[in-house]
Design a protein around this motif. Structure first.
Motif, PDB file in Angstrom:
ATOM      1  N   LYS A   1       5.081  -9.603   5.800  1.00 10.02           N
ATOM      2  CA  LYS A   1       4.303  -9.666   4.504  1.00 10.02           C
ATOM      3  C   LYS A   1       3.156 -10.660   4.755  1.00 10.02           C
ATOM      4  O   LYS A   1       3.031 -11.783   5.505  1.00 10.02           O
ATOM      5  CB  LYS A   1       5.253 -10.485   3.653  1.00 10.02           C
ATOM      6  N   GLY A   2       1.896 -10.239   4.603  1.00 10.65           N
ATOM      7  CA  GLY A   2       0.553 -10.857   4.805  1.00 10.65           C
ATOM      8  C   GLY A   2       0.111 -11.454   5.925  1.00 10.65           C
ATOM      9  O   GLY A   2      -0.325 -12.577   6.121  1.00 10.65           O
TER      10      GLY A   2
ATOM     11  N   ASP B   1      -4.193  -9.665   7.483  1.00  9.41           N
ATOM     12  CA  ASP B   1      -3.472  -9.426   6.406  1.00  9.41           C
ATOM     13  C   ASP B   1      -2.758  -8.058   6.334  1.00  9.41           C
ATOM     14  O   ASP B   1      -2.786  -7.158   5.600  1.00  9.41           O
ATOM     15  CB  ASP B   1      -4.442  -9.431   4.879  1.00  9.41           C
TER      16      ASP B   1
ATOM     17  N   ASP C   1       0.477  -6.168   5.796  1.00 13.19           N
ATOM     18  CA  ASP C   1       1.646  -6.076   4.889  1.00 13.19           C
ATOM     19  C   ASP C   1       2.280  -4.718   4.781  1.00 13.19           C
ATOM     20  O   ASP C   1       1.621  -3.829   4.352  1.00 13.19           O
ATOM     21  CB  ASP C   1       1.149  -6.520   3.574  1.00 13.19           C
TER      22      ASP C   1
ATOM     23  N   GLY D   1       1.611 -15.722   6.802  1.00 12.43           N
ATOM     24  CA  GLY D   1       2.359 -14.664   6.374  1.00 12.43           C
ATOM     25  C   GLY D   1       3.948 -14.868   6.714  1.00 12.43           C
ATOM     26  O   GLY D   1       4.177 -16.048   7.279  1.00 12.43           O
TER      27      GLY D   1
END
Length: 352
Positions: A9-10, A23, A25, A60
């Motif tokens: 996630k991120g 980033d 994801d 993240g």
């Protein structure tokens, strides 16, 4: 044992002023064989190390089964890694290399024996139980490393270029075996490689990475046949890319004329150009009597190269040359005039 989906996630990561991951994801489902594919320096190994816990992300989270494991040490994660270097203990025989993790966890002796023997059967090394690592071939060492990781029954197995040190024929053999082991154990495999053929051969999904970004996520067939941009089109095999302008929603114009396509270009107007890709095996050399309404162009064969199981033709259109694949029994000589047909479904409209 209960297993879970993995959600990346991120994730962002920089080394100094260089952004290595931008980033990221993505969700990897339980039991999938997923490959992180891309050129050197694209960030795939860094992402693998973050999943394993050997690196920490700047931003993240790594979420396994709903639990954020980002701050857990590698030893506290139900994740094992098979390294390119095998990393076997030279003073232990095959059996004891595989049993090492179970002994460390103080698993009962009978249970260790049962699990080690079962795993040796799975990876086909039962006859080498008493051998020392120094006596093994590269392929045998790789099987031992795989068994040692899987015998601990991890939720996820990470593989960092596991076959890169092997010769081409052995690599192909072990690709098949690796896929079979993954299916037998139903373990989530996440592999890093820069080898496109390897990724296509073993994966349920391929995550194509470039310059720290995830640029395409799909099945091997989808990524190969429907590349989203120029990088993926070129990276996933031999490809012709035509510079085009948009005429209408289903028509583009390139140097050899107008092409009917299935996908509407995202280019905003006729003054905005982009790329259309077609693989050389998807260009059809017309035979006498064949007729197609659109996308047929006259060309002259400029060069013919024998590739073993096919001929590679260089078809000259004047303003550009395209590579075309034909069967071994379809022989065209330099100077021959041909008609080439490009079926709309094989013309891939790219984002750039």
């Amino acid at each position: 044992m209960e297993k879970f989906d993995l959600h990346i996630k991120g994730i962002k990561k920089s080394f100094g002023d260089k952004a290595v991951l931008k980033d990221i994801d993505v969700t990897i489902k339980d039991g999938e064989f997923v490959t992180l594919l891309g050129p050197s320096g694209c960030g795939k190994t860094t992402l693998l190390r973050i999943i394993a816990g050997f690196e920490k992300a700047d931003e993240g989270a790594v979420i396994l089964g709903g639990e954020d494991i980002s701050k857990k040490s590698p030893a506290k994660r139900d994740i094992n890694t098979v390294f390119q270097s095998y990393a076997l203990f030279p003073h232990l025989n095959v059996y004891n290399n595989i049993a090492f993790g179970l002994k460390s966890k103080k698993v009962p002796k009978d249970e260790i024996d049962k699990r080690v023997k079962k795993m040796m059967e799975v990876v086909n090394i039962t006859d080498f139980a008493k051998e020392m690592p120094a006596t093994l071939s590269g392929g045998q060492k790789q099987r031992v490393a795989l068994a040692r990781a899987l015998v601990n029954e991890p939720d996820i197995l990470l593989l960092d270029e596991p076959l890169s040190a092997l010769d081409a024929n052995l690599r192909k053999k072990l690709q098949t075996e690796l896929r079979e082991v993954q299916r037998k154990t139903d373990t989530t495999f996440i592999m890093v490689t820069h080898d496109q053929d390897e990724a296509i051969a073993v994966s349920d999904r391929i995550l194509v990475m470039y310059q720290g970004k995830l640029v395409q996520d799909g099945s091997p067939e989808d990524v190969y046949e429907h590349p989203v941009n120029r990088f993926v089109a070129n990276f996933m095999g031999e490809c012709n890319i035509l510079e085009c302008g948009k005429v209408s929603d289903k028509v583009v114009r390139c140097a050899i004329g107008e092409l009917v396509v299935e996908k509407t270009p995202t280019w905003s107007n006729v003054n905005c150009s982009g790329g259309v890709a077609i693989r050389m095996e998807d260009i059809h050399v017309c035979t006498e009597g064949e007729h197609f309404e659109n996308n047929v162009f006259h060309a002259t064969i400029k060069e013919r190269i024998f590739r073993g199981d096919y001929w590679e033709l260089h078809a000259d259109f004047g303003p550009l040359t395209l590579r075309v694949m034909t069967d071994p029994d379809q022989i065209y000589d330099p100077g021959d005039e041909v008609e080439l047909y490009m079926e709309p479904q094989y013309l891939q409209v790219l984002e750039d």
